[in-house]
Every structure is written in structure tokens, then in C-alpha cells.
Design a protein around this motif. Structure first.
Motif, short mmCIF file in Angstrom:
data_model
loop_
_atom_site.label_atom_id
_atom_site.label_comp_id
_atom_site.label_asym_id
_atom_site.label_seq_id
_atom_site.Cartn_x
_atom_site.Cartn_y
_atom_site.Cartn_z
N ASP A 62 0.85 -1.19 0.00
CA ASP A 62 0.00 0.00 0.00
C ASP A 62 0.89 1.24 0.00
OD1 ASP A 62 -2.39 -1.43 0.08
OD2 ASP A 62 -2.38 -1.53 2.28
N THR A 64 2.77 4.46 1.17
CA THR A 64 3.25 4.88 2.48
C THR A 64 2.59 6.20 2.84
OG1 THR A 64 5.09 6.14 1.57
CG2 THR A 64 5.50 3.80 2.03
N GLU A 65 2.84 6.67 4.04
CA GLU A 65 2.31 7.97 4.46
C GLU A 65 2.80 9.08 3.53
OE1 GLU A 65 -0.16 10.29 6.67
OE2 GLU A 65 0.03 8.13 6.82
N LEU A 66 4.04 8.98 3.08
CA LEU A 66 4.63 9.95 2.16
C LEU A 66 3.96 9.90 0.79
CD1 LEU A 66 7.00 12.02 1.93
CD2 LEU A 66 8.40 10.13 1.11
N GLN A 67 3.48 8.73 0.38
CA GLN A 67 2.91 8.52 -0.96
C GLN A 67 1.39 8.64 -1.01
OE1 GLN A 67 4.38 4.54 -1.37
NE2 GLN A 67 6.13 5.18 -2.63
N LYS A 68 0.73 8.87 0.11
CA LYS A 68 -0.74 8.78 0.15
C LYS A 68 -1.46 9.74 -0.81
CE LYS A 68 -1.49 11.82 4.07
NZ LYS A 68 -1.99 11.95 5.40
N ASN A 69 -0.84 10.85 -1.18
CA ASN A 69 -1.47 11.80 -2.11
C ASN A 69 -0.80 11.81 -3.48
OD1 ASN A 69 -3.43 12.80 -0.25
ND2 ASN A 69 -1.81 13.95 0.75
N ASP A 70 0.03 10.81 -3.77
CA ASP A 70 0.73 10.76 -5.05
C ASP A 70 -0.26 10.55 -6.20
OD1 ASP A 70 3.04 11.05 -3.63
OD2 ASP A 70 3.98 9.22 -4.37
N ASP A 85 6.28 10.54 -4.27
CA ASP A 85 6.80 10.57 -2.90
C ASP A 85 6.55 11.93 -2.24
OD1 ASP A 85 7.62 7.93 -2.88
OD2 ASP A 85 9.69 8.38 -3.42
N GLY A 86 5.37 12.49 -2.52
CA GLY A 86 4.96 13.74 -1.90
C GLY A 86 5.51 14.99 -2.53
#
Length: 151
Positions: A62, A64-70, A85-86
């Protein structure tokens, strides 16, 4: 002097006629660029794709927190918006005739290439090799296009 003036006038006229027929759109840096012509495979890529997950050594993960809005937004006018990666960037994009390679060129001139592994219309799976040569399999999803209602 008369011959020089006539020659310059002819050259100016030819230049004006040579410029006719080109469709241009304003670019962000003050120049103009020709809008791309997309085939069916290129048109199938035109949408906003949201990162659904990644794969490393065939293991699905899934975001990552850094990728959640990619996301990857490929627009029909040849522009793109990428959040990876944000980190957001924008520029122009092209795709080869086979629909296999997407080339992203940032407004600053940096180039990224994505290899399309699959595109179902609602899921886009690409292979991106980063600066260190590491393969990054990115899986994007897009909302399904609803079929028109029957009358």
C-alpha cells in the motif's frame, strides 16, 4: 538598394506563409509549442491517476504515508502533473506510438521515462527506474467511466 529591399520583402513574405497552418498553444515560459497528436493508446492515458500501491520484488504494498497523495495527471494538451513521494512537479509529456514509453519533461528540463506494463483503463501499472537504477513498479487507479444511460 531596390534589389535588396525586394529580396527582404520576399523573405519576409515567405516567412509569414511558412508559419501559417501550425497550431500552437502558449507555453509557460513565454514561447509557443505545438500541441501533441495522440493516438488511441495515448488518449487512453489521458486522465488523473491516483497511486493505489507499489510492487517490490512482486510484493504488493500500500502507499506509504509519504505517498498517500501521489498522482499522475496526464492532460490532452501535452502537460502533466506528477506527485511522486509527496513532491510535486509539472511539465510536458509524450508517449511513443506503441503506448509503451511515457516521457515526462519537467519545466526545468529534467526527463523521466515510465514504461507502461499494463493499462486497463481503470488501472495503470508502470515501471519507473529512478536515478539509482532501482525499478519502482507503480500502480495507479482512475475512476471508471460510466456508460451512458440508455434512453
Amino acid at each position: 538598394m531596390k534589389k535588396l529591399f525586394t529580396l527582404l520583402l520576399c523573405l519576409g513574405g515567405l516567412t509569414m506563409f511558412a508559419q501559417q497552418g501550425k497550431t500552437t498553444t502558449p507555453a509557460t515560459n513565454g514561447t509557443t509549442k505545438t500541441a501533441p497528436t495522440l493516438n488511441d493508446k495515448g488518449k487512453a492515458l489521458v486522465k488523473e491517476w491516483k497511486l493505489k500501491g507499489t510492487e517490490t520484488f512482486d510484493l504488493a504494498q500500500d502507499p506509504t504515508e509519504l505517498q498517500k497523495n501521489d498522482l499522475l495527471n496526464l492532460m490532452e494538451n501535452g502537460r502533466y502533473r506528477l506527485i511522486y513521494d509527496g513532491v510535486a512537479e509539472g511539465g510536458t509529456w509524450t508517449v511513443d506510438a506503441a503506448g509503451t514509453w511515457i516521457k515526462l519533461t519537467t519545466d526545468a528540463g529534467a526527463v523521466k521515462q515510465f514504461k507502461v506494463l499494463s493499462n486497463t483503463g481503470t488501472e495503470l501499472k508502470i515501471d519507473y527506474r529512478d536515478g539509482t537504477g532501482t525499478h519502482n513498479i507503480l500502480i495507479y487507479s482512475a475512476p471508471a467511466v460510466a456508460a451512458p444511460a440508455a434512453k
